[in-house]
Motif scaffolding. Structure first.
Motif, short mmCIF file in Angstrom:
data_model
loop_
_atom_site.label_atom_id
_atom_site.label_comp_id
_atom_site.label_asym_id
_atom_site.label_seq_id
_atom_site.Cartn_x
_atom_site.Cartn_y
_atom_site.Cartn_z
N VAL A 1 43.33 -4.26 53.58
CA VAL A 1 44.37 -4.86 53.53
C VAL A 1 44.36 -6.08 54.58
CG1 VAL A 1 47.06 -4.73 53.35
CG2 VAL A 1 45.47 -3.02 52.31
N VAL A 2 45.11 -7.10 54.46
CA VAL A 2 45.13 -8.20 55.59
C VAL A 2 46.59 -8.67 55.38
CG1 VAL A 2 42.85 -8.80 55.65
CG2 VAL A 2 44.20 -9.97 54.38
N THR A 3 47.08 -9.29 56.56
CA THR A 3 48.30 -9.95 56.64
C THR A 3 48.07 -11.31 56.83
OG1 THR A 3 48.61 -9.17 58.71
CG2 THR A 3 49.76 -8.01 57.17
N LEU A 4 48.91 -12.31 56.41
CA LEU A 4 48.67 -13.62 56.44
C LEU A 4 49.97 -14.15 57.15
CD1 LEU A 4 47.30 -16.27 55.42
CD2 LEU A 4 49.15 -16.29 53.71
N ASP A 5 49.46 -14.88 58.42
CA ASP A 5 50.33 -15.56 59.25
C ASP A 5 50.29 -17.08 59.00
OD1 ASP A 5 51.77 -13.74 61.11
OD2 ASP A 5 49.58 -12.97 61.47
N ASN B 1 60.52 -22.75 61.10
CA ASN B 1 61.58 -22.14 60.25
C ASN B 1 60.90 -22.07 58.65
OD1 ASN B 1 63.38 -21.45 62.19
ND2 ASN B 1 64.33 -23.43 62.06
N ALA B 2 59.73 -22.31 58.34
CA ALA B 2 58.97 -22.39 57.10
C ALA B 2 59.13 -21.16 56.66
CB ALA B 2 57.75 -22.95 57.25
N ALA B 3 59.18 -20.97 55.09
CA ALA B 3 59.04 -19.81 54.49
C ALA B 3 57.82 -19.68 53.86
CB ALA B 3 60.25 -19.68 53.51
N VAL B 4 57.00 -18.60 53.84
CA VAL B 4 55.83 -18.44 53.18
C VAL B 4 55.82 -17.48 51.89
CG1 VAL B 4 53.57 -17.95 53.59
CG2 VAL B 4 54.74 -18.83 55.38
N HIS B 5 55.09 -17.97 50.86
CA HIS B 5 55.39 -17.30 49.76
C HIS B 5 53.90 -17.08 49.26
CE1 HIS B 5 56.28 -15.03 45.96
NE2 HIS B 5 55.85 -16.07 45.54
N VAL B 6 53.14 -15.83 48.76
CA VAL B 6 51.98 -16.05 48.18
C VAL B 6 52.25 -15.65 46.54
CG1 VAL B 6 49.84 -14.89 48.13
CG2 VAL B 6 51.14 -15.40 50.32
N VAL B 7 51.80 -16.43 45.82
CA VAL B 7 52.13 -16.27 44.40
C VAL B 7 51.57 -15.14 43.90
CG1 VAL B 7 51.74 -17.03 42.03
CG2 VAL B 7 52.45 -18.84 43.94
N ARG C 1 55.39 -10.49 56.98
CA ARG C 1 54.24 -11.49 56.57
C ARG C 1 53.59 -11.19 55.19
NH1 ARG C 1 50.92 -10.47 62.00
NH2 ARG C 1 51.32 -8.54 61.10
N PRO C 2 53.11 -11.80 54.52
CA PRO C 2 52.67 -11.40 53.23
C PRO C 2 51.30 -10.61 53.27
CG PRO C 2 52.95 -13.72 53.09
CD PRO C 2 53.34 -13.07 54.65
N GLU C 3 51.32 -9.34 52.60
CA GLU C 3 50.12 -8.68 52.61
C GLU C 3 49.23 -8.58 51.67
OE1 GLU C 3 51.00 -4.40 54.67
OE2 GLU C 3 50.88 -4.27 52.54
N LEU D 1 52.61 -20.81 49.01
CA LEU D 1 53.63 -21.88 49.19
C LEU D 1 54.08 -22.04 50.41
CD1 LEU D 1 55.07 -21.08 45.65
CD2 LEU D 1 53.29 -23.04 46.29
N VAL D 2 54.19 -23.21 51.01
CA VAL D 2 54.95 -23.11 52.48
C VAL D 2 56.06 -24.02 52.35
CG1 VAL D 2 54.79 -23.60 54.98
CG2 VAL D 2 52.71 -22.52 53.67
#
Lengths: 291, 482
Positions: B404-408, B414-420, B429-431, B445-446
């Motif tokens: 399992v990795v986390t994405l930075d 102040n950007a929001a990060v979303h992984v579809v 952080r998305p895992e 998506l940033v």
């Protein structure tokens, strides 16, 4: 061989071919017999090829060869095999509930891959190759949705279209307030300025905001809502955000109110199979604007 | 000037030359023993290597050397290479070429004589031929006599054994591409894929043809190395050399003894043709260094045997240089120089390339990230005015286990990060779950607030971290405004 103009070369003990360049003569160094045989064999092989495979162009057609080989038939077989390989996966995609597809990495990858291709073939002419849309054709990458941006809503829109000939199509029309005489030109200009003010755009000097609000409440609020937030059930756009399907300048808004806008999206059910429509739904949803 | 010659006065020679058949004679001695030993080592490695096991954990192939084409992986003991790491093979090819140059600078065509597969298999086929049909004289006699029942039996046996060796050669080849014990079982029970049988057939045919029938013709007509080698060799390289200064004038044994009794000089070569008889390419080494010579040293063994019998010093033919022939004639001592600019340069290059490869191998990351910015559209303005960029991110997990990795994402403020498709989050952080030994494609998506400076693109770094294993990888891209 007797037609050779060759001669004997004492230094090497070989004969020459009789060819001479600047006084240097070419020795007759024969090829090994197996080499020559191999060469002849390639010629025989080539003739065999002519017989077996299509080769010679004829006046009307071409020599088809005894095997009846055709690369086109090969492609057809490859495509059929591909369909066979895909079959199971597409069936799994078709069977999965929409909400589950994006949670399953394999199904999501398949849906996006298949959706991208189908989008390019069917949707890109209007929405653009990157789904960025154009004037009158919504950008599918953003988060503004005329008919709703949930998976189910997107699927429904693709299936039945908007203002299409299909019985279950989305219905809802923007009236031509000017052309049909419901509003006069100054009134249209006033309400246009009011609508622009809803999304924070500057208004013309001396425009009567109160009159605009009243005109809006009387004529527009039934579809666009009291606050102008729109209504996805009727395809009425949100007028308070930064996204404008036809443009936000005053002349365009006036034109919209005067003549109405009723863009049509065709129904795809029947033209695309359900699994493909699902893939398309997932693809469009995953572009980023999906709700 | 050219004098016109009447056609009947000379022979134009054949337009096409028939192959001169070579009947190499059995020989024993030091170089022959070296050749036997190297043959055993080379063939032993080739035939047995696929059966060597290597534990890579559950679910991974346990074959030490495996080319896994369906999954695009190459396994070599502790090394596992991915398709994008084929540059290691380029490096190996460069090393092989340099090693060949070095061998050539030191010992001429030692590769050809001792290690080339063509030589090794041909040598093996010669041994079989000799065992069944007898030695040189016997073979020549039998061939001249034509077919008898015994000869038919012998030929059948010889070709059967040749084909058996060739078949085994092809069989060993396919074992490098699949789990060897499984494939052997499948091959025996005719369950193996058709491709395996086709490859065995191809390699059986080529081995049988090249080692059984074409033999030295491969070296003479098909191999480019003799031509290249001729351009690379120099006067210091040790080549199999007939020492003309000692051998000439050639005389008979008897005549030489008479001359020596009178105190007159006599050459050591007694023209016994042993060196020619044992030569697998059928040349006379006494004609000097020639392109056809593969420098296997068998003529050295043959000549040494004769010299011992007639009581003369050995090494009339030996690894020597033209320089030394000239020096001995001039009465100067022999010199050998292995360390010289050319060899030092080759060794230096080999060490340099080897070091670069080793460094690359030891520092290769087991976790990789590739980021591709969406090109169409490059940026999207959302309804609230914020700006969103989309990226296709490919994560490569080269570890033989899932993780399992986390994405930075470090980019606009102040950007929001979303992984579809990914809801799991670890400390904001998305895992992302990665399967063992595979790649995963994500849509990231940033979204940055409308207030960002949209005049220029903003550098953006995506970093994945596997804190459990301490692996990290990052990639740089940009965030742009519409």
């Amino acid at each position: 061989m007797s037609d050779h103009e060759g001669e004997f070369d004492k230094a090497t003990g070989k004969t020459t071919t009789g060819h001479s360049w600047d006084g240097i003569k070419e020795l007759n160094t024969p090829l090994p017999r197996w080499w020559v045989m191999t060469f002849y064999l390639t010629i025989v092989w080539a003739i065999g090829y002519w017989v077996v495979y299509p080769s010679w162009p004829l006046v009307q057609s071409y020599a088809t060869g005894v095997m009846g080989y055709s690369s086109r038939a090969d492609v057809a077989i490859d495509l059929a095999n591909l369909e066979k390989i895909r079959g199971g996966k597409m069936a799994a995609l078709g069977a999965a509930p929409l909400a589950e597809i994006e949670k399953d990495p394999a199904l999501l990858a398949l849906g996006r891959a298949r959706g991208r291709v189908v989008f390019g073939d069917n949707c890109a002419p209007c929405h653009g190759t990157g789904a960025t849309g154009a004037k009158g054709f919504p950008n599918l990458n953003d988060d503004d949705w005329l008919w709703g941006g949930t998976l189910e809503q997107i699927e429904k829109t693709i299936q039945f279209g908007a203002r299409s000939a299909h019985a279950e199509s989305h219905e809802g029309s923007m009236l031509a307030f000017g052309r049909d005489g419901m509003l006069k030109k100054p009134e249209i200009e006033t309400v246009a300025n009011y609508v622009r003010s809803l999304s924070g755009l500057p208004t013309a000097k001396g425009y009567d905001a109160n009159a605009g609000q009243k005109l809006f409440a009387d004529n527009c609020a039934s579809c666009h809502g009291d606050a102008g937030k729109g209504n996805p059930d009727m395809g009425a756009p949100n007028l308070t955000d930064n996204i404008w399907l036809y443009g936000a300048d005053e002349a365009t808004v006036v034109e919209t109110i005067t003549n109405g806008r009723n863009g049509v999206m065709p129904a795809w059910i029947g033209r695309l199979d359900p699994a493909t429509i699902k893939a398309l739904t997932v693809y469009v949803h995953s572009l980023g604007g999906g709700q | 000037m050219n004098k016109p010659v009447a056609p009947e006065e000379f022979d134009y020679g054949p337009l096409y030359a028939a192959q001169k058949k070579v009947y190499p004679q059995k020989v024993s001695g030091r170089y022959r023993n070296v050749k036997w030993a190297l043959m055993a080592v080379c063939l032993g490695i080739y035939y047995l290597l696929p059966f060597v096991r290597w534990n890579r954990g559950p679910g991974a192939p346990d074959q030490a050397v495996l080319v896994d084409l369906p999954n695009s992986r190459f396994y070599f003991f502790f090394i596992e290479l991915w398709p994008q790491e084929v540059y290691f093979f380029t490096g190996l090819l460069i090393l092989a070429a340099l090693a060949l140059f070095l061998m050539n600078a030191v010992g001429g065509r030692v590769w050809c004589g001792y290690l080339c597969p063509q030589t090794v298999w041909t040598d093996l086929f010669f041994a079989v031929e000799r065992l069944i049909e007898g030695d040189r004289r016997e073979r020549m006699k039998k061939e001249a006599e034509g077919f008898t029942l015994q000869r038919v039996v012998e030929l059948t046996m010889k070709h059967s054994i040749w084909l058996l060796i060739a078949w085994w050669t092809g069989g060993a080849w396919v074992l490098y591409f699949n789990d060897a014990p499984t494939l052997v079982r499948e091959l025996v029970t005719f369950q193996a894929p058709a491709l395996a049988y086709i490859w065995i057939a191809i390699l059986t045919a080529t081995t049988y043809t090249l080692a059984g029938w074409m033999r030295e013709q491969v070296c003479l007509y098909m191999c480019p190395w003799p031509r290249i080698q001729a351009a690379l060799t120099d006067e210091w390289a040790l080549n199999v050399t007939y020492k003309t200064d000692r051998g000439e004038q050639r005389t008979s044994l008897k005549k030489a003894a008479e001359l020596r009794a009178l105190g007159q000089p006599a050459g050591d070569c007694i023209d016994c043709y042993q060196c020619v008889n044992v030569c697998p390419v059928g040349i006379d080494i006494r004609n000097g260094l020639q392109m056809d010579c593969i420098q296997c040293g068998l003529c050295i063994d043959a000549c040494d045997g004769v010299m011992e019998k007639i009581g003369r010093p050995t090494r009339l033919i030996g690894y020597d240089t033209d320089i030394n022939i000239a020096r001995r004639k001039a009465g100067k001592p022999e010199i050998y120089r292995i360390i010289r600019p050319r060899t030092v340069a080759y060794v230096g290059m080999i060490v340099a390339v080897g070091a670069v490869m080793l460094y690359a191998l030891l520092n290769r990351s087991l976790l990789d990230i590739n980021v591709l910015h969406d090109r169409n559209p490059v940026a999207v303005r959302l309804s609230d005015g914020s700006i969103r960029n989309a990226y296709t991110v490919r994560l490569l997990n080269k570890r033989g286990a899932g993780r399992v990795v986390t994405l930075d994402v470090n980019g606009p403020a102040n950007a929001a990060v979303h992984v579809v498709g990914m809801d799991a989050v670890s400390s904001g952080r998305p895992e992302i779950v990665l399967g063992r030994d595979q790649t995963t494609e994500l849509r990231v998506l940033v979204t940055a607030p409308a207030a960002i400076n949209s005049e220029k693109s903003i550098p953006l770094v995506m970093r994945v971290t596997d804190s459990a294993h301490g692996d990290m990888a990052s990639a740089t891209d940009h965030f742009v405004a519409p």
